[in-house]
Scaffold this active site. Structure first.
Site, PDB file in Angstrom:
ATOM      1  N   ASP A 212       0.853  -1.201   0.000  1.00  0.00           N
ATOM      2  CA  ASP A 212       0.000   0.000   0.000  1.00  0.00           C
ATOM      3  C   ASP A 212       0.886   1.249   0.000  1.00  0.00           C
ATOM      4  OD1 ASP A 212      -2.190   1.875   0.456  1.00  0.00           O
ATOM      5  OD2 ASP A 212      -3.360   0.156   1.107  1.00  0.00           O
ATOM      6  N   HIS A 235       1.988   1.901  -3.260  1.00  0.00           N
ATOM      7  CA  HIS A 235       1.102   2.890  -3.875  1.00  0.00           C
ATOM      8  C   HIS A 235       1.674   4.305  -3.889  1.00  0.00           C
ATOM      9  CE1 HIS A 235      -2.678   0.155  -3.225  1.00  0.00           C
ATOM     10  NE2 HIS A 235      -1.716  -0.427  -3.896  1.00  0.00           N
TER      11      HIS A 235
END
Ligand SMILES: *[C@@H]1O[C@H](CO)[C@@H](O)[C@H](O)[C@H]1NC(C)=O
Ligand SMILES: *[C@@H]1O[C@H](CO)[C@@H](O)[C@H](O)[C@H]1NC(C)=O
Ligand SMILES: *[C@@H]1O[C@H](CO)[C@@H](O)[C@H](O)[C@H]1NC(C)=O
Length: 388
Positions: A212, A235
């Site tokens: 993430d 991310h």
């Protein structure tokens, strides 16, 4: 006589302050080693009670304020809360050994599942060493620091958290440096560093690859400098999401410099929900390198991971955002995507010296703007979509 009186005065004043600077050459037993508190360090015995006992002596000012977790050993810890406020002004945790979470959920206990190792209201804390903190992909976020002032975290290896790896919440003044944070690319919600409602934070010289966000900056945060951080996979660096469920959220003075993104889903991202209010402003990104990032530069004011969000008439105001010296490669065609709110345009967006081409020069990259106002110079892709 006057001199003696002055010394007396200084001593009195020193005794009056709430936390104490102790002369630790006077503490006979030396550093507070968890092995002296009954830790087994064999990776199988639960050492959390030993850690808690050592912590309570340190926090009460009864032993040297350096908690030593020796190298060459593995310490199995159930969820622990290391609570303050503490007597000493400065507390050190030297983590050289390996610390592992229980690998079975049943061993984890159900009391405080949201965080595995949590420091709470501890001021002047330094956690350092090259130890490994292994979340074993079970339980909650790995390391949490809440209500901590003047925190330093240096050199740790934090791996395999099932959730966030390092989270600051309501901290003022922190330096997080030389950290290695790793989790599999496919593991959901495993943010590297999460900063919420905190200010005066430096994040530098870290290496973060998870499933993430590399670094996530949440609502209520300001004065945050992120530099020399290598991200990927994951991310990217995210600001937000802000304004969820109509919330008034603010973020300002965030400066990201000399960071790289390799194989990340996003590069530098600002995300807000429809219907919120507040602002994200005075944010700069400088000297950014992208290696096959999917959405290199993105402002998304239509953030909606579940895909069922009606458009609303209010929005978090996004302004004073600059991108300077951003270069490298994009996996997607729309290398720059500025999707600003229809009710509240983004203003004073500035882009200078941008060169984002496609991986292997396979296609021509482009930019997209919706309600984005500002200026651009020397930008590939061109920013003709930006409104003056
Ligand atoms: C962040 O960087 C700016 C500019 O270099 C500096 O003025 C500011 O004090 C820094 N803030 C922190 C929290 O380090
Ligand atoms: C909301 O507005 C945006 C921008 O005009 C548009 O792309 C999107 O489809 C709209 N969403 C809904 C649910 O109407
Ligand atoms: C942009 O980057 C590409 C790929 O690295 C390079 O070939 C090109 O010369 C650069 N263009 C400018 C204007 O710097």
């Amino acid at each position: 006589m006057q001199e003696l009186f002055n010394i007396f005065l200084v001593l009195c004043m020193a005794a009056m302050v709430t936390c104490r600077s102790v002369d630790f050459s006077l503490v006979l037993q030396g550093q507070t080693n968890v092995m002296n508190y009954g830790a087994a360090g064999n990776g199988a015995t639960d050492d959390s009670k030993a850690f808690m006992r050592a912590w309570s002596d340190i926090c009460a000012g009864k032993s040297d304020p350096t908690l030593v977790i020796p190298g060459g050993r593995t310490f199995l810890l159930r969820p622990v809360q290391l609570l303050g406020p503490c007597k000493p002004c400065k507390i050190y945790v030297e983590a050289w050994g390996r610390i592992v979470a229980p690998s079975r959920m049943s061993d984890y206990g159900s009391s405080h599942l949201d965080c595995w190792i949590r420091f709470w209201r501890v001021n002047g804390l330094t956690v350092r060493g090259n130890g490994q903190i292994d979340g074993q992909v079970v339980g909650g976020q790995a390391l949490g620091f809440s209500f901590c002032n003047n925190l330093q975290i240096y050199g740790l290896n934090v791996i395999n958290s099932p959730s966030k790896h390092v989270k600051l919440f309501r901290c003022n003044g922190a330096i997080l440096s030389n950290l290695n944070i790793k989790a599999p690319k496919e593991s959901p919600n495993t943010d590297g560093i999460v900063i919420g409602e905190s200010s005066q934070i430096q994040v530098h010289d870290d290496n973060i690859g998870t499933g993430d966000d590399c670094v996530a900056i949440l609502k209520g945060s300001s004065n945050i400098n992120i530099s020399r951080v290598a991200c990927g996979p994951g991310h990217g660096i995210s600001i937000g999401s802000l304004g969820m469920n109509g919330a008034y959220d603010t973020v300002e003075e965030i400066h990201v410099q000399d960071c790289s993104f390799t194989g990340t889903q996003n590069g530098i991202r600002i995300k807000t929900w429809q219907g919120g209010s507040g602002y994200a402003r005075k944010i700069s990104f400088q000297s950014i390198t992208l290696n096959a990032a999917e959405n290199p530069i993105i402002i998304d004011q239509y953030y909606c991971p579940q895909l069922h969000c009606p458009n609303k008439t209010s929005a978090v105001k996004v302004s004073d955002i600059s991108y300077t010296g951003v270069q490298g490669t994009s996996m997607t065609k729309t290398a720059i995507n500025l999707r600003c709110s229809q009710s509240m345009a983004c203003t004073n967006i500035e882009l200078n010296r941008i060169n984002i081409t496609s991986v292997g020069q396979k296609f021509i990259t482009s930019s997209f703007c919706l309600n984005a106002h500002g200026r651009a110079s020397r930008s590939i892709p061109n920013m003709r979509c930006l409104m003056k």
